[in-house]
Design a protein around this motif. Structure first.
Motif, PDB file in Angstrom:
ATOM      1  N   PHE A 136       0.830  -1.203   0.000  1.00 48.78           N
ATOM      2  CA  PHE A 136       0.000   0.000   0.000  1.00 48.78           C
ATOM      3  C   PHE A 136       0.867   1.256   0.000  1.00 48.78           C
ATOM      4  N   GLY A 139       2.212   1.784  -3.519  1.00 50.11           N
ATOM      5  CA  GLY A 139       1.223   2.336  -4.432  1.00 50.11           C
ATOM      6  C   GLY A 139       0.978   3.809  -4.160  1.00 50.11           C
ATOM      7  N   PHE A 167      -9.311  -1.090   2.911  1.00 50.90           N
ATOM      8  CA  PHE A 167      -8.921  -2.391   2.364  1.00 50.90           C
ATOM      9  C   PHE A 167      -7.755  -3.000   3.138  1.00 50.90           C
ATOM     10  N   SER A 171      -7.881  -6.553   4.690  1.00 51.35           N
ATOM     11  CA  SER A 171      -6.854  -7.557   4.414  1.00 51.35           C
ATOM     12  C   SER A 171      -6.339  -8.151   5.709  1.00 51.35           C
ATOM     13  N   ALA A 174      -8.850 -10.586   6.739  1.00 50.40           N
ATOM     14  CA  ALA A 174      -8.927 -11.664   5.758  1.00 50.40           C
ATOM     15  C   ALA A 174      -7.729 -12.597   5.892  1.00 50.40           C
ATOM     16  N   TRP A 178      -7.550 -16.514   6.507  1.00 55.18           N
ATOM     17  CA  TRP A 178      -6.941 -17.347   5.474  1.00 55.18           C
ATOM     18  C   TRP A 178      -5.916 -18.288   6.071  1.00 55.18           C
TER      19      TRP A 178
ATOM     20  N   ILE B 141     -13.674  -2.356  -7.859  1.00 54.37           N
ATOM     21  CA  ILE B 141     -12.384  -1.889  -7.345  1.00 54.37           C
ATOM     22  C   ILE B 141     -11.508  -1.445  -8.505  1.00 54.37           C
ATOM     23  N   PHE B 144     -12.302   1.941  -9.733  1.00 57.00           N
ATOM     24  CA  PHE B 144     -11.688   2.961  -8.867  1.00 57.00           C
ATOM     25  C   PHE B 144     -10.237   3.204  -9.280  1.00 57.00           C
ATOM     26  N   LEU B 158       1.185   1.506 -13.128  1.00 59.93           N
ATOM     27  CA  LEU B 158       0.768   2.105 -11.864  1.00 59.93           C
ATOM     28  C   LEU B 158      -0.596   1.571 -11.441  1.00 59.93           C
ATOM     29  N   LEU B 161      -0.196  -1.637  -9.763  1.00 61.55           N
ATOM     30  CA  LEU B 161       0.396  -1.472  -8.435  1.00 61.55           C
ATOM     31  C   LEU B 161      -0.652  -0.975  -7.434  1.00 61.55           C
ATOM     32  N   LEU B 162      -1.568  -0.115  -7.907  1.00 66.68           N
ATOM     33  CA  LEU B 162      -2.579   0.421  -6.998  1.00 66.68           C
ATOM     34  C   LEU B 162      -3.679  -0.580  -6.725  1.00 66.68           C
ATOM     35  N   PRO B 165      -3.051  -4.550  -4.423  1.00 66.89           N
ATOM     36  CA  PRO B 165      -3.242  -4.656  -2.980  1.00 66.89           C
ATOM     37  C   PRO B 165      -4.710  -4.585  -2.572  1.00 66.89           C
ATOM     38  N   LEU B 166      -5.498  -3.806  -3.328  1.00 66.60           N
ATOM     39  CA  LEU B 166      -6.921  -3.705  -2.994  1.00 66.60           C
ATOM     40  C   LEU B 166      -7.650  -5.016  -3.286  1.00 66.60           C
ATOM     41  N   VAL B 168      -6.559  -7.938  -2.525  1.00 68.83           N
ATOM     42  CA  VAL B 168      -6.155  -9.014  -1.621  1.00 68.83           C
ATOM     43  C   VAL B 168      -7.336  -9.662  -0.873  1.00 68.83           C
ATOM     44  N   PRO B 169      -8.191  -8.873  -0.184  1.00 76.22           N
ATOM     45  CA  PRO B 169      -9.267  -9.543   0.576  1.00 76.22           C
ATOM     46  C   PRO B 169     -10.197 -10.345  -0.323  1.00 76.22           C
ATOM     47  N   ILE B 172      -8.498 -13.561  -1.289  1.00 77.46           N
ATOM     48  CA  ILE B 172      -8.382 -14.512  -0.181  1.00 77.46           C
ATOM     49  C   ILE B 172      -9.701 -15.244   0.027  1.00 77.46           C
TER      50      ILE B 172
END
Lengths: 242, 218
Positions: A136, A139, A167, A171, A174, A178, B141, B144, B158, B161-162, B165-166, B168-169, B172
């Motif tokens: 994060f 980014g 988020f 995470s 989550a 997990w 997402i 966005f 980019l 990269l942004l 990570p968003l 991830v949940p 999972i």
């Protein structure tokens, strides 16, 4: 006299200029004192031996890695609501410091994990969420540097910070879920408040104070630099136009 | 709104490439995995749910910059912004169009690719269900992220990269549903969490995307 006076860049620079020497000296004293106290004047742990001493770097940096993000979140909110440029610049200034803290926490954790768990890395919930936090940070910094217009960049990154916080929190939970679902987590439940004896606890507190002071000093310094760089750019632009 | 949706869908289908590209990418990723990890059936069937999810996620990612970039370039985004439709509605429709052209085909193609990875029989239903529930979150997402990077010349890298990570949940919980389904375990908890993330993202993120897009169009 309200706190918003410091949103004035001139006032901010004047005040932080006065505070900087004190902050830096206090940070150095706390860090050097705490680390020397921790490294040389505490007993070895009866099971972990002397490797326990990496705690004096690991815990404070991990703490600051999270708190830096919280500070960025707060500064982003202030920017969105009150549109003070100093606040946006402070958020920008905090990001690389926070990312560095995350790396320090991960690296010291790996160095500590190698003798203790027999592995540099395990997909433990805490380790994993720190790695995600680092992503994060990456980014966020990449977005800042990619956009040329300063105000646009400040707006976009602050919204990214808000969404990212949600988020990142998601995470965190989550990842907890997990890992329980996949395999037994490595036994990393070293809750410092409960487990650490006073003899380790006091130097640790000094080190944490040192990291907090260091963080504040670095953020002040970087914010000042940003303000001055922006002023220099404005002056150059004015000169060119006349 | 419906007109905008129809326009986006037609553009995606007719402009050549946009529609089938994600699907083809999904196919290639799935085909490459056995080359990478070896063809043993046991191993493949164990990792199949995760591979399908990562493939779907990457295929989604690949098509994200098309959501807004083309409209930004030819100026139709400015026209849309001055239209009576609120910005939140525009980004929602854009996300919906992206889901219909990318997410939905992925959901439908997943069982066929599951055969290639020798997915266990019990797994098919849950892979489809988890993808059907999870891909809307990926689209929203992603919209966005696309809104954040729309004004940039080289936003593609980019954007990844942004957005990653968003993701991830969602990944999972989605992969967890598929994995548990394939192993015949109870899927209720991760499925509910996945649905929660999906609904939450669909309900809230368009506001963030719209705010970002307004900044970019300023």
């Amino acid at each position: 006299m309200s706190i918003w006076e410091y949103a004035n860049p001139v006032k901010f620079i004047r005040t932080t200029d006065k505070l900087m020497p004190w902050l830096s000296v206090a940070a150095i004293v706390c860090l050097v004192g705490g680390l020397i106290w921790g490294f040389f004047f505490t007993p070895d742990d009866y099971r972990q031996g002397s490797t326990v001493k990496i705690i004096y770097l690991h815990v404070p940096s991990a703490l600051m890695a999270i708190n830096a993000w919280l500070m960025m979140l707060l500064a982003s909110l202030i920017w969105i609501v009150r549109r003070h440029h100093v606040s946006a610049l402070a958020a920008r200034a905090a990001a690389p410091v926070g990312a560095t803290m995350t790396v320090i926490a991960l690296a010291t954790g790996a160095i500590w994990g190698q003798p203790m768990w027999g592995t540099w890395w395990a997909w433990d919930p805490r380790l994993t969420s720190f790695l995600i936090l680092f992503l994060f940070y990456l980014g966020y910094m990449a977005l800042w540097s990619a956009i040329e217009n300063d105000d646009t960049a400040a707006d976009l990154t602050s919204i990214l910070c808000l969404v990212g916080s949600v988020f990142a929190l998601l995470s965190r939970y989550a990842v907890n879920f997990w890992n329980q679902g996949l395999h037994q987590g490595a036994s990393l439940s070293l809750d410092a408040e409960e487990n650490v004896a006073d003899v380790f606890w006091f130097p640790l507190l000094v080190c944490i104070a040192g990291f907090v002071l260091l963080f504040i000093a670095l953020v002040f310094l970087r914010t000042q630099t940003e303000i001055r760089a922006r002023r220099a750019r404005a002056l150059l632009a004015r000169e060119r136009s006349t | 709104m419906i007109a905008l949706l129809m326009r986006d869908l037609q553009l995606a289908v007719r402009a050549g490439g946009g529609f089938g590209l994600g699907l083809a990418f999904f196919l290639i990723v799935t085909v490459l995995v056995p080359f990478g990890v070896g063809p043993e059936t046991g191993l493949l069937s164990r990792i199949a749910p995760g591979v399908l999810w990562i493939g779907a996620l990457l295929a989604c990612l690949l098509s994200l910059d098309r959501i807004l970039a083309l409209d930004w370039e030819d100026g139709s985004l400015d026209l849309l912004a001055t239209a009576p439709l609120p910005m939140e509605g525009i980004v929602s429709v854009k996300a919906l169009a992206h889901w219909i052209t990318t997410g939905l085909p992925l959901v439908l193609a997943a069982p066929a690719l599951g055969v290639l990875l020798s997915l266990p029989v019990e797994g098919y239903l849950w892979v489809v269900v988890s993808l059907a529930v999870g891909t809307p979150a990926l689209s929203v997402i992603g919209t966005f992220g696309a809104a954040l990077t729309v004004g940039l010349k080289r936003g593609g890298l980019l954007l990844s990269l942004l957005v990653l990570p968003l993701y991830v949940p969602t990944l999972i919980f989605g992969a967890e549903v598929a994995r548990r389904g394939a192993e015949g375990l109870a899927v209720q908890t991760p499925l509910l969490m996945l649905a929660g993330i999906s609904f939450g993202a669909v309900a809230l993120l368009p506001f963030a995307s719209a705010a970002v897009l307004r900044v970019n169009l300023r």
